[in-house]
Design a protein around this motif. Structure first.
Motif, PDB file in Angstrom:
ATOM      1  N   PRO A  22       0.825  -1.215   0.000  1.00 22.71           N
ATOM      2  CA  PRO A  22       0.000   0.000   0.000  1.00 22.71           C
ATOM      3  C   PRO A  22       0.856   1.260   0.000  1.00 22.71           C
ATOM      4  O   PRO A  22       1.958   1.279   0.558  1.00 22.71           O
ATOM      5  N   VAL A  23       0.336   2.297  -0.632  1.00 24.17           N
ATOM      6  CA  VAL A  23       1.047   3.565  -0.756  1.00 24.17           C
ATOM      7  C   VAL A  23       0.344   4.612   0.103  1.00 24.17           C
ATOM      8  O   VAL A  23      -0.844   4.890  -0.082  1.00 24.17           O
ATOM      9  N   TYR A  24       1.087   5.192   1.031  1.00 22.86           N
ATOM     10  CA  TYR A  24       0.534   6.175   1.956  1.00 22.86           C
ATOM     11  C   TYR A  24       0.948   7.581   1.551  1.00 22.86           C
ATOM     12  O   TYR A  24       1.919   7.784   0.824  1.00 22.86           O
ATOM     13  N   THR A  25       0.178   8.538   2.044  1.00 17.32           N
ATOM     14  CA  THR A  25       0.382   9.947   1.705  1.00 17.32           C
ATOM     15  C   THR A  25       1.301  10.620   2.715  1.00 17.32           C
ATOM     16  O   THR A  25       1.194  10.396   3.931  1.00 17.32           O
ATOM     17  N   LEU A  26       2.188  11.476   2.217  1.00 15.55           N
ATOM     18  CA  LEU A  26       3.009  12.349   3.048  1.00 15.55           C
ATOM     19  C   LEU A  26       2.716  13.794   2.660  1.00 15.55           C
ATOM     20  O   LEU A  26       2.691  14.125   1.477  1.00 15.55           O
ATOM     21  N   HIS A  27       2.460  14.633   3.642  1.00 18.72           N
ATOM     22  CA  HIS A  27       2.250  16.058   3.384  1.00 18.72           C
ATOM     23  C   HIS A  27       2.397  16.773   4.718  1.00 18.72           C
ATOM     24  O   HIS A  27       1.752  16.413   5.709  1.00 18.72           O
ATOM     25  N   LEU A  28       3.257  17.792   4.749  1.00 18.20           N
ATOM     26  CA  LEU A  28       3.588  18.424   6.023  1.00 18.20           C
ATOM     27  C   LEU A  28       2.399  19.105   6.665  1.00 18.20           C
ATOM     28  O   LEU A  28       2.347  19.243   7.894  1.00 18.20           O
ATOM     29  N   THR A  29       1.410  19.535   5.868  1.00 23.15           N
ATOM     30  CA  THR A  29       0.223  20.178   6.431  1.00 23.15           C
ATOM     31  C   THR A  29      -0.912  19.187   6.619  1.00 23.15           C
ATOM     32  O   THR A  29      -1.441  19.029   7.723  1.00 23.15           O
ATOM     33  N   MET A  30      -1.314  18.504   5.568  1.00 18.45           N
ATOM     34  CA  MET A  30      -2.484  17.635   5.639  1.00 18.45           C
ATOM     35  C   MET A  30      -2.248  16.443   6.571  1.00 18.45           C
ATOM     36  O   MET A  30      -3.092  16.106   7.398  1.00 18.45           O
ATOM     37  N   VAL A  31      -1.116  15.809   6.428  1.00 22.09           N
ATOM     38  CA  VAL A  31      -0.784  14.653   7.266  1.00 22.09           C
ATOM     39  C   VAL A  31      -0.136  15.104   8.569  1.00 22.09           C
ATOM     40  O   VAL A  31      -0.380  14.517   9.630  1.00 22.09           O
ATOM     41  N   GLY A  32       0.679  16.146   8.494  1.00 22.75           N
ATOM     42  CA  GLY A  32       1.383  16.653   9.669  1.00 22.75           C
ATOM     43  C   GLY A  32       2.793  16.095   9.732  1.00 22.75           C
ATOM     44  O   GLY A  32       3.039  14.936   9.391  1.00 22.75           O
ATOM     45  N   ARG A  33       3.724  16.925  10.203  1.00 23.45           N
ATOM     46  CA  ARG A  33       5.128  16.512  10.234  1.00 23.45           C
ATOM     47  C   ARG A  33       5.349  15.289  11.116  1.00 23.45           C
ATOM     48  O   ARG A  33       6.056  14.350  10.737  1.00 23.45           O
ATOM     49  N   ASP A  34       4.752  15.274  12.309  1.00 19.01           N
ATOM     50  CA  ASP A  34       4.968  14.148  13.211  1.00 19.01           C
ATOM     51  C   ASP A  34       4.427  12.845  12.628  1.00 19.01           C
ATOM     52  O   ASP A  34       5.066  11.792  12.738  1.00 19.01           O
ATOM     53  N   ALA A  35       3.250  12.914  12.005  1.00 18.65           N
ATOM     54  CA  ALA A  35       2.674  11.714  11.409  1.00 18.65           C
ATOM     55  C   ALA A  35       3.508  11.242  10.224  1.00 18.65           C
ATOM     56  O   ALA A  35       3.693  10.030  10.023  1.00 18.65           O
ATOM     57  N   CYS A  36       4.019  12.176   9.410  1.00 13.97           N
ATOM     58  CA  CYS A  36       4.919  11.805   8.317  1.00 13.97           C
ATOM     59  C   CYS A  36       6.156  11.100   8.864  1.00 13.97           C
ATOM     60  O   CYS A  36       6.617  10.092   8.316  1.00 13.97           O
ATOM     61  N   GLN A  37       6.674  11.633   9.939  1.00 17.56           N
ATOM     62  CA  GLN A  37       7.874  11.048  10.556  1.00 17.56           C
ATOM     63  C   GLN A  37       7.603   9.630  11.027  1.00 17.56           C
ATOM     64  O   GLN A  37       8.428   8.725  10.837  1.00 17.56           O
ATOM     65  N   ARG A  38       6.436   9.409  11.630  1.00 14.04           N
ATOM     66  CA  ARG A  38       6.093   8.068  12.098  1.00 14.04           C
ATOM     67  C   ARG A  38       5.950   7.099  10.924  1.00 14.04           C
ATOM     68  O   ARG A  38       6.415   5.958  10.979  1.00 14.04           O
TER      69      ARG A  38
END
Length: 454
Positions: free
Chosen positions: A58-74
């Motif tokens: 599966p391919v997940y989304t990364l976006h500093l605003t919509m997903v958030g930096r901490d969630a992207c990091q996780r």
């Protein structure tokens, strides 16, 4: 701190072939037995379908605003702990948008591979390559790849041009201009992966084409800090949520479904295009976006599904409908003739010159009608202010809607605060053009699925 080879695939603009290159890299390394995790920058549903097929994950989304930096990091740290390679496909041009692909690459130290469609250029390739590599000091840069190279001689000219400037980025090779590698597209982007009959052959050919480039080896490893997260309360424990899933309703973030499961919901999938009814034990219904306009006649004839959805709404059970899912709930949907033939919509044709609309009866759960049009109606990141805080998302649609319903809320543009998409509520049915990223606000999400104010 988990580490994993990682590469960020970017370009000077849209339409350069980022998805083709990312998919080729994913397929190449997956064929070698490597565990490949691919991410897509920003809101997108179609590219991830191709990339999932190429990588097998599966391919997940990364976006500093919509997903958030901490969630992207996780997400990145979790992938790094399990994978042999991380690939991140950018969005638009490398420096376009706020935040941009460059912002995301810099935030996590992922080296950038710039893909430049080189057809129709020679020495100017070097100027573009130099500019991308040096426009933002400190941005980790891996090198440049030429796409759509016309001939062996053309490739030599591009390589020479890339080396002309001081501090020139590394030349990594080129991919040939071949129709049997290119990925077909239509008005919302690439064609749905399931509609490309020879997709695996195209991906294999693209992977084979990497043989003459410097991209066969793994890129450098990147270390990703593991961010802690608190468990999500099980607000949906014991509840069953029916999810429409077929070619008409396919625009779903995997993270959204993960969240529903994490909150305790059991998910049951059904296909309206196959006239499947909602599972009898469903407490709530999710109608995601997709391509109802391409399947309007078939949806209009799906009587068992229609009766089940109407009965569900009539019983006061919650429905969450986004974009195409909302159109399905209206009285009728007007479709252009070329859409009925599943052809691409022109991006610049005036509405006045569009073909006449053919109207198809939809469910009539919500009053109103929608009309497909040739021009893009809205494209923007969105924020919906709820009783539980902001809910992030985006909007991207080619239809307009007329309804007597009054909105109960209105989203706003994520960066300009301009008025965004309306949110409608009829009983326990919540409908909007906005595609929400539910992990940005689990509490508001849970409220919609249990019929509470949100």
């Amino acid at each position: 701190m988990p580490a994993c080879p990682a590469l960020f695939i970017a370009a000077p603009a849209s339409g350069q072939g980022k998805t083709t290159v990312t998919a080729a890299l994913a397929r190449h390394h997956a064929r070698l037995g490597r565990r490949v995790r691919v991410f897509k920058t920003g809101p997108d549903f179609l590219d991830p379908m191709i990339l999932e097929r190429a990588s097998g994950a599966p391919v997940y989304t990364l976006h500093l605003t919509m997903v958030g930096r901490d969630a992207c990091q996780r997400l990145l740290a979790d992938a790094a702990a399990q994978a042999d390679l991380i690939l991140i496909e950018g969005v638009m041009g490398l420096f376009d948008g706020t935040p941009s692909s460059a912002d995301l690459a810099a935030a996590f130290g992922v080296p950038v591979l710039a893909v430049i469609a080189a057809h129709g250029m020679a020495q100017t390739f070097g100027a573009l390559a130099f500019g991308l590599a040096n426009f933002r000091p400190g941005l980790p840069f891996f090198g440049v790849l030429a796409n759509r190279v016309a001939s062996e001689r053309h490739g030599v000219m591009l390589a020479e041009a890339a080396a002309l400037a001081p501090h020139a980025p590394a030349w990594l090779g080129g991919l040939p201009a071949r129709a049997d590698i290119a990925l077909p597209s239509r008005h919302l982007g690439l064609v749905h992966a399931g509609e490309v009959d020879d997709l695996d052959l195209r991906l294999d050919r693209a992977a084979d084409a990497l043989a003459d480039t410097a991209l066969q080896a793994l890129p450098p490893a990147v270390a990703f800090d593991a961010a802690r997260s608190a468990p999500v309360p099980r607000w949906l424990a014991g509840r069953t949520i029916a999810v429409a899933r077929d070619a008409a309703f396919c625009f779903v973030y995997p993270a959204n479904l993960d969240l529903l499961r994490a909150m305790g919901a059991a998910l049951r999938f059904f296909a309206p295009l196959d006239d499947e009814p909602i599972p009898a034990d469903a407490d709530a219904l999710y109608l995601p976006g997709g391509y109802p306009e391409l399947h309007a006649e078939r949806l209009a004839g799906a009587r068992r599904t229609a009766d089940a959805v109407r009965a569900h709404a009539g019983a006061g059970r919650p429905i969450v409908a986004e974009c195409g899912g909302m159109l399905y709930l209206l009285d009728r949907l007007g479709v252009m003739n070329q859409q009925a033939r599943e052809a691409a919509l022109p991006r610049t044709t005036d509405d006045a010159r569009a073909e006449p609309l053919a109207f198809h009866a939809m469910l009539g759960v919500l009053p109103g009608e929608a009309r497909m049009q040739a021009r893009l109606s809205r494209l923007a990141m969105q924020v919906l202010d709820t009783a539980h805080g902001p809910l992030m998302g985006h909007t991207f649609h080619y239809s307009s809607m007329q309804t007597a319903m009054a909105p109960v809320a209105q989203a706003r543009h994520a960066t300009t605060a301009a008025a965004g998409e309306a949110v409608y509520r009829a009983g326990n049915t919540v409908a909007t053009y906005m595609h929400a990223y539910w992990p940005s606000n689990p509490r508001a999400t849970a409220a919609m699925f249990v019929g509470e104010p949100f």
